[in-house]
Design an enzyme around this catalytic site. Structure first.
Site, PDB file in Angstrom:
ATOM      1  N   ASP A 152     -35.853  -3.475  91.123  1.00  0.00           N
ATOM      2  CA  ASP A 152     -34.693  -3.788  91.506  1.00  0.00           C
ATOM      3  C   ASP A 152     -34.769  -4.267  93.191  1.00  0.00           C
ATOM      4  O   ASP A 152     -36.123  -3.843  93.809  1.00  0.00           O
ATOM      5  CB  ASP A 152     -33.490  -3.269  91.566  1.00  0.00           C
ATOM      6  CG  ASP A 152     -32.465  -3.536  91.775  1.00  0.00           C
ATOM      7  OD1 ASP A 152     -32.431  -4.837  91.676  1.00  0.00           O
ATOM      8  OD2 ASP A 152     -31.745  -3.024  91.062  1.00  0.00           O
ATOM      9  N   ASP A 208     -26.837 -10.251  89.765  1.00  0.00           N
ATOM     10  CA  ASP A 208     -26.353  -9.928  88.537  1.00  0.00           C
ATOM     11  C   ASP A 208     -25.662 -11.080  88.449  1.00  0.00           C
ATOM     12  O   ASP A 208     -24.699 -11.660  88.700  1.00  0.00           O
ATOM     13  CB  ASP A 208     -25.807  -8.685  88.685  1.00  0.00           C
ATOM     14  CG  ASP A 208     -27.192  -7.605  88.730  1.00  0.00           C
ATOM     15  OD1 ASP A 208     -28.263  -7.585  89.029  1.00  0.00           O
ATOM     16  OD2 ASP A 208     -26.617  -6.889  89.331  1.00  0.00           O
TER      17      ASP A 208
END
Length: 422
Positions: A152, A208
């Site tokens: 990430d 996201d």
């Protein structure tokens, strides 16, 4: 395809990338398929080894594993800290058996095991990040038998150069272990696409997805990124949404099916991030459609692109493509509607008619829409409905209309093949 290979070769040696070589693990020849824990359990108490083991069991018992879903991937909140040597370790309260034992269990099911980290000092959930720990983390993952790493981008510098450099460090560290590990970059930005192939097997191109609006935003972003994807490296518009571990739906089942159609035509990773232990009948039918999976996994490896329509209308002012009401000059397909197409190895084309408007609609792919496919007035094609699993007629490149495409995220997915006797 030759132009793309030349571009990727140049990307691998670009001075923008500080590392000396590209990812060379032989993986990702087709988009990854499997499970990701995030939208299922997030960082809740259900993020534990029993639930992950049950998810692996479900992947096998549902028959999904036989269809190609092979990765069982942990997302955030599995790690707890680092020991005196700097080695990351699992949260003993939720993963008391440790990562090696969990990986062994997943492997015993004939599946592959993935973990999550971050290129910054900490993960998005505040767990240990891999900044300046890439080598020791890669060696640790390899010793556990990890097959997939998602990295990430929280708590990390936001510049392009920093992202390229840090992801390059993890790429090189994974390469150095000698273990083939699929490397998934989660940098949330489309500017990773032009260099993504030099860094990993897939790269996130947007935020996201979280809900249907987020899915639409990432479809808009991905509309211009097809040239950068292909065997070995894929644009990643995020995870497949469904129900949480408490069976709370994130999107409707109609939208779930449309996302699956779009991810197939966009050659995107098919990572189910929902409660696969209790899939509904429709959800299992969606993920089990072998004809749609075959489009996603097609060996030609070309990402699909938008044949008609403009950026889909979204409700988020803060994302690219939001509140777009223009009509694409190439066609009369209105805002809220898209037609996407993907060329397949056998010469056929898979088309998705996506209706994000408020009313059911008849959607036409006219001659301008068909032009990039090679279908014209002189060619005849057969039409196959990939959800009815049957041929539904023939046509020519002068146009085809999909009737009554459901509103609010409904879609139709068809395969158009040159008629043998044409």
């Amino acid at each position: 395809m030759m132009a793309r290979l030349m571009f990727l070769t140049l990307a691998c040696i670009s001075s923008l990338i500080s590392a000396a070589w590209c990812l060379d693990n032989g993986l990702g020849r087709t988009p990854a398929m499997g499970y990701n824990s995030w939208y299922d359990v997030t960082c809740s108490s259900d993020m534990n080894e029993k639930v992950i083991m049950a998810s692996a069991d479900a992947m096998v018992s549902t028959g999904l594993a036989k269809l190609g879903y092979k990765y069982i991937n942990l997302d955030d909140c599995w790690a707890k800290g680092r020991d005196a040597r700097g080695v990351v370790y699992a949260d003993n309260a939720t993963f008391p058996s440790g990562m090696k034992a969990l990986a062994d269990y997943v492997h015993s099911k004939g599946l592959l095991f993935g973990v999550y980290t971050d290129r910054g000092t900490a993960t998005c959930g505040g767990r240990p990040g891999s900044q300046d720990r890439e080598e020791i983390d890669a060696k640790t993952y390899a010793s556990w038998g990890v097959d997939y790493v998602k990295e990430d981008s929280c708590h990390a510098p936001s510049s392009h150069a920093s992202g390229y450099t840090q992801y390059g460090k993890m790429r090189d560290a994974l390469n150095a272990t000698g273990r083939p590990v699929y490397f998934s970059l989660c940098g949330w930005n489309e500017w990773y696409a032009p260099v993504g192939y030099s860094l990993g097997n897939s790269w996130r191109i947007g935020r996201d997805d979280t809900n249907w609006n987020g899915i639409v935003v990432n479809i808009n972003v991905n509309a211009k990124l097809a040239p950068y994807a292909g065997p070995g490296g894929w644009n990643d518009p995020c995870l497949l949404l469904g129900n949480t571990s408490k069976n709370s739906p994130r999107i409707s089942e109609l939208q779930q099916r449309s996302q699956f159609n779009m991810w197939a035509v966009m050659a995107s990773p098919l990572l189910i991030s929902s409660n696969i232990r209790e899939l509904s009948k429709m959800a299992l039918e969606t993920y089990s459609n072998e004809e749609v999976i075959a489009v996603n996994q097609d060996k030609l490896g070309k990402q699909g692109f938008r044949l008609a329509g403009a950026d889909l209308v979204t409700s988020d002012d803060h994302h690219p493509g939001s509140n777009v009401h223009a009509t694409d000059s190439r066609t009369d397909v209105s805002a809220g509607q898209n037609i996407w197409g993907r060329q397949l190895l056998d010469g056929s084309w898979a088309l998705v008619f996506l209706n994000n408007g408020k009313e059911d609609a008849d959607m036409e792919c006219d001659s301008t829409c068909f032009a990039p496919t090679g279908f014209d007035s002189s060619t005849t094609f057969t039409i196959r409905d990939l959800w009815k699993h049957q041929d539904i007629g023939t046509g020519t490149g002068t146009g085809y209309t999909a009737s009554k495409v459901p509103a609010n995220g409904g879609s139709v997915m068809l395969k158009f093949s040159f008629k043998p006797d044409a």
